[in-house]
Design an enzyme around this catalytic site. Structure first.
Site, PDB file in Angstrom:
ATOM      1  N   LYS A  20      22.442  86.948  40.495  1.00  0.00           N
ATOM      2  CA  LYS A  20      22.280  85.672  41.634  1.00  0.00           C
ATOM      3  C   LYS A  20      21.367  84.388  40.829  1.00  0.00           C
ATOM      4  O   LYS A  20      20.888  84.640  39.663  1.00  0.00           O
ATOM      5  CB  LYS A  20      21.478  86.213  42.978  1.00  0.00           C
ATOM      6  CG  LYS A  20      22.411  87.164  43.617  1.00  0.00           C
ATOM      7  CD  LYS A  20      21.398  87.511  44.872  1.00  0.00           C
ATOM      8  CE  LYS A  20      22.385  88.573  45.861  1.00  0.00           C
ATOM      9  NZ  LYS A  20      21.557  89.063  46.735  1.00  0.00           N
ATOM     10  N   PHE A  68      19.070  84.637  58.464  1.00  0.00           N
ATOM     11  CA  PHE A  68      18.714  84.187  57.205  1.00  0.00           C
ATOM     12  C   PHE A  68      19.805  83.453  56.604  1.00  0.00           C
ATOM     13  O   PHE A  68      19.880  83.181  55.258  1.00  0.00           O
ATOM     14  CB  PHE A  68      18.126  85.478  56.329  1.00  0.00           C
ATOM     15  CG  PHE A  68      18.908  86.496  56.359  1.00  0.00           C
ATOM     16  CD1 PHE A  68      20.063  86.636  55.519  1.00  0.00           C
ATOM     17  CD2 PHE A  68      18.936  87.657  57.323  1.00  0.00           C
ATOM     18  CE1 PHE A  68      21.208  87.740  55.515  1.00  0.00           C
ATOM     19  CE2 PHE A  68      19.668  88.883  57.324  1.00  0.00           C
ATOM     20  CZ  PHE A  68      20.929  88.802  56.488  1.00  0.00           C
ATOM     21  N   ARG A  96      25.615 100.377  43.501  1.00  0.00           N
ATOM     22  CA  ARG A  96      24.589 100.151  44.412  1.00  0.00           C
ATOM     23  C   ARG A  96      23.470 100.850  44.312  1.00  0.00           C
ATOM     24  O   ARG A  96      22.302 100.460  44.315  1.00  0.00           O
ATOM     25  CB  ARG A  96      25.205 100.540  45.674  1.00  0.00           C
ATOM     26  CG  ARG A  96      26.463  99.844  46.314  1.00  0.00           C
ATOM     27  CD  ARG A  96      26.079  98.557  46.948  1.00  0.00           C
ATOM     28  NE  ARG A  96      25.357  98.777  48.377  1.00  0.00           N
ATOM     29  CZ  ARG A  96      25.057  97.527  49.240  1.00  0.00           C
ATOM     30  NH1 ARG A  96      25.480  96.439  48.812  1.00  0.00           N
ATOM     31  NH2 ARG A  96      24.353  98.042  50.227  1.00  0.00           N
ATOM     32  N   THR A 102      17.898  96.505  49.410  1.00  0.00           N
ATOM     33  CA  THR A 102      18.214  95.139  49.640  1.00  0.00           C
ATOM     34  C   THR A 102      16.632  94.474  49.614  1.00  0.00           C
ATOM     35  O   THR A 102      16.449  93.676  48.790  1.00  0.00           O
ATOM     36  CB  THR A 102      18.639  94.905  50.891  1.00  0.00           C
ATOM     37  OG1 THR A 102      19.840  95.478  51.072  1.00  0.00           O
ATOM     38  CG2 THR A 102      18.776  93.457  51.209  1.00  0.00           C
ATOM     39  N   ARG A 113      16.549  96.160  41.427  1.00  0.00           N
ATOM     40  CA  ARG A 113      15.716  95.185  42.187  1.00  0.00           C
ATOM     41  C   ARG A 113      14.261  95.889  42.213  1.00  0.00           C
ATOM     42  O   ARG A 113      13.171  95.262  42.326  1.00  0.00           O
ATOM     43  CB  ARG A 113      16.126  95.449  43.516  1.00  0.00           C
ATOM     44  CG  ARG A 113      17.352  94.718  43.727  1.00  0.00           C
ATOM     45  CD  ARG A 113      18.169  94.823  44.908  1.00  0.00           C
ATOM     46  NE  ARG A 113      19.387  93.721  45.409  1.00  0.00           N
ATOM     47  CZ  ARG A 113      20.276  93.995  46.306  1.00  0.00           C
ATOM     48  NH1 ARG A 113      19.979  95.052  47.046  1.00  0.00           N
ATOM     49  NH2 ARG A 113      21.092  93.008  46.519  1.00  0.00           N
ATOM     50  N   ASN A 123      16.477  88.657  45.284  1.00  0.00           N
ATOM     51  CA  ASN A 123      16.574  90.047  45.045  1.00  0.00           C
ATOM     52  C   ASN A 123      17.720  90.321  43.893  1.00  0.00           C
ATOM     53  O   ASN A 123      18.210  91.463  43.743  1.00  0.00           O
ATOM     54  CB  ASN A 123      16.985  90.903  46.178  1.00  0.00           C
ATOM     55  CG  ASN A 123      18.325  90.867  46.915  1.00  0.00           C
ATOM     56  OD1 ASN A 123      18.895  89.920  46.508  1.00  0.00           O
ATOM     57  ND2 ASN A 123      18.431  91.374  48.003  1.00  0.00           N
ATOM     58  N   HIS A 126      23.905  91.095  43.143  1.00  0.00           N
ATOM     59  CA  HIS A 126      24.662  91.404  44.475  1.00  0.00           C
ATOM     60  C   HIS A 126      25.548  92.548  43.784  1.00  0.00           C
ATOM     61  O   HIS A 126      25.988  92.454  42.714  1.00  0.00           O
ATOM     62  CB  HIS A 126      25.559  90.195  44.857  1.00  0.00           C
ATOM     63  CG  HIS A 126      26.716  90.622  45.795  1.00  0.00           C
ATOM     64  ND1 HIS A 126      26.532  91.000  47.103  1.00  0.00           N
ATOM     65  CD2 HIS A 126      27.907  91.265  45.438  1.00  0.00           C
ATOM     66  CE1 HIS A 126      27.771  91.356  47.485  1.00  0.00           C
ATOM     67  NE2 HIS A 126      28.605  91.472  46.431  1.00  0.00           N
TER      68      HIS A 126
HETATM   69  N1  UDP Z   1      19.073  88.768  52.940  1.00  0.00           N
HETATM   70  C1  UDP Z   1      18.027  88.027  53.272  1.00  0.00           C
HETATM   71  N2  UDP Z   1      17.423  88.644  54.246  1.00  0.00           N
HETATM   72  C2  UDP Z   1      17.549  89.824  54.909  1.00  0.00           C
HETATM   73  C3  UDP Z   1      18.648  90.418  54.614  1.00  0.00           C
HETATM   74  C4  UDP Z   1      19.419  89.816  53.555  1.00  0.00           C
HETATM   75  O1  UDP Z   1      17.635  86.905  52.674  1.00  0.00           O
HETATM   76  O2  UDP Z   1      16.458  89.988  55.840  1.00  0.00           O
HETATM   77  C5  UDP Z   1      19.928  88.373  51.740  1.00  0.00           C
HETATM   78  C6  UDP Z   1      19.554  89.131  50.538  1.00  0.00           C
HETATM   79  O3  UDP Z   1      19.976  88.302  49.323  1.00  0.00           O
HETATM   80  C7  UDP Z   1      20.830  90.184  50.414  1.00  0.00           C
HETATM   81  C8  UDP Z   1      21.900  89.439  51.124  1.00  0.00           C
HETATM   82  O4  UDP Z   1      21.276  88.504  52.091  1.00  0.00           O
HETATM   83  O5  UDP Z   1      21.052  90.587  49.101  1.00  0.00           O
HETATM   84  C9  UDP Z   1      23.020  90.385  51.476  1.00  0.00           C
HETATM   85  O6  UDP Z   1      22.693  91.155  52.636  1.00  0.00           O
HETATM   86  P1  UDP Z   1      23.039  92.587  52.614  1.00  0.00           P
HETATM   87  O7  UDP Z   1      22.323  93.210  53.738  1.00  0.00           O
HETATM   88  O8  UDP Z   1      24.415  92.526  52.382  1.00  0.00           O
HETATM   89  O9  UDP Z   1      22.263  93.246  51.367  1.00  0.00           O
HETATM   90  P2  UDP Z   1      22.781  93.745  49.989  1.00  0.00           P
HETATM   91  O10 UDP Z   1      23.979  94.318  50.223  1.00  0.00           O
HETATM   92  O11 UDP Z   1      22.788  92.724  49.034  1.00  0.00           O
HETATM   93  O12 UDP Z   1      21.712  94.868  49.281  1.00  0.00           O
HETATM   94 MG    MG Z   2      25.737  93.495  51.306  1.00  0.00          MG
END
Ligand code: UDP
Ligand code: MG
Length: 160
Positions: A20, A68, A96, A102, A113, A123, A126
């Site tokens: 990112k 968000f 993952r 996350t 992370r 974070n 992706h």
């Molecule tokens: N995100 C955020 N606030 C939150 C949850 C998610 O800013 O409370 C952002 C964060 O950058 C995250 C992305 O949205 O990586 C996608 O969310 P997801 O739940 O898909 O998490 P990921 O799959 O990236 O772990």
């Molecule tokens: Mg996701």
């Protein structure tokens, strides 16, 4: 050709991994690529790319109703990202795990992370959450001619 690898071909998955904008700005591109490379997955796509709003919205369309979402779209489009496709058996779930939770404060040490970030909104990376989304996101971020099919020299040393 390597006949011992053919049996598992239908088990091969693709995952879309993206450094990112914060990861690029912080100079973590090499470090992040390195973790997938060292694990033994196969890189089939790689580019530095300035993501536009429409693409960011399509990529994160499942999160459209989240509070968000607007800041997430601003974040992802705020600077260049590094787009990657990695292939391998079990690559989606394994990537993952390498990435970690996350929320970076909850991510285990040893994960990307967990080692390199402190906030959910920054974070650094992706990773696709299912084989289906691995395919969907690969098709979304890469045109067909941008992916490479190849056999790494180390293949027989990674898989028996
Ligand atoms: N995100 C955020 N606030 C939150 C949850 C998610 O800013 O409370 C952002 C964060 O950058 C995250 C992305 O949205 O990586 C996608 O969310 P997801 O739940 O898909 O998490 P990921 O799959 O990236 O772990
Ligand atoms: Mg996701």
């Amino acid at each position: 050709f390597l006949p011992h690898l053919v049996a598992s071909l239908e088990q091969v998955e693709q995952t879309y991994i993206m450094v990112k904008p914060d990861g690029v700005q912080r100079g973590l591109v090499g470090e992040i690529i390195s973790r997938f490379e060292r694990k033994g997955f196969k890189l089939t796509g790689l580019k530095l790319f300035q993501c536009h709003k429409e693409l960011a919205e399509e990529h994160y369309k499942d999160l459209k109703t989240k509070s968000f979402y607007p800041t997430l779209i601003d974040y992802i489009t705020s600077g260049p990202v590094v787009c990657m496709v990695w292939e391998g058996v079990g690559v989606v779930a394994s990537a993952r795990k390498l990435i970690g939770s996350t929320n970076p404060l909850q991510a285990e040490p040893g994960t990307i992370r967990g080692d390199l970030a402190v906030q959910t909104g920054r974070n650094v990376v992706h990773g696709s959450d299912s084989p289906e989304n691995g395919k969907r996101e690969t098709a979304l971020w890469f045109k067909e001619g941008e992916l490479c099919e190849w056999t790494p020299a180390q293949a027989p040393w990674l898989m028996e």
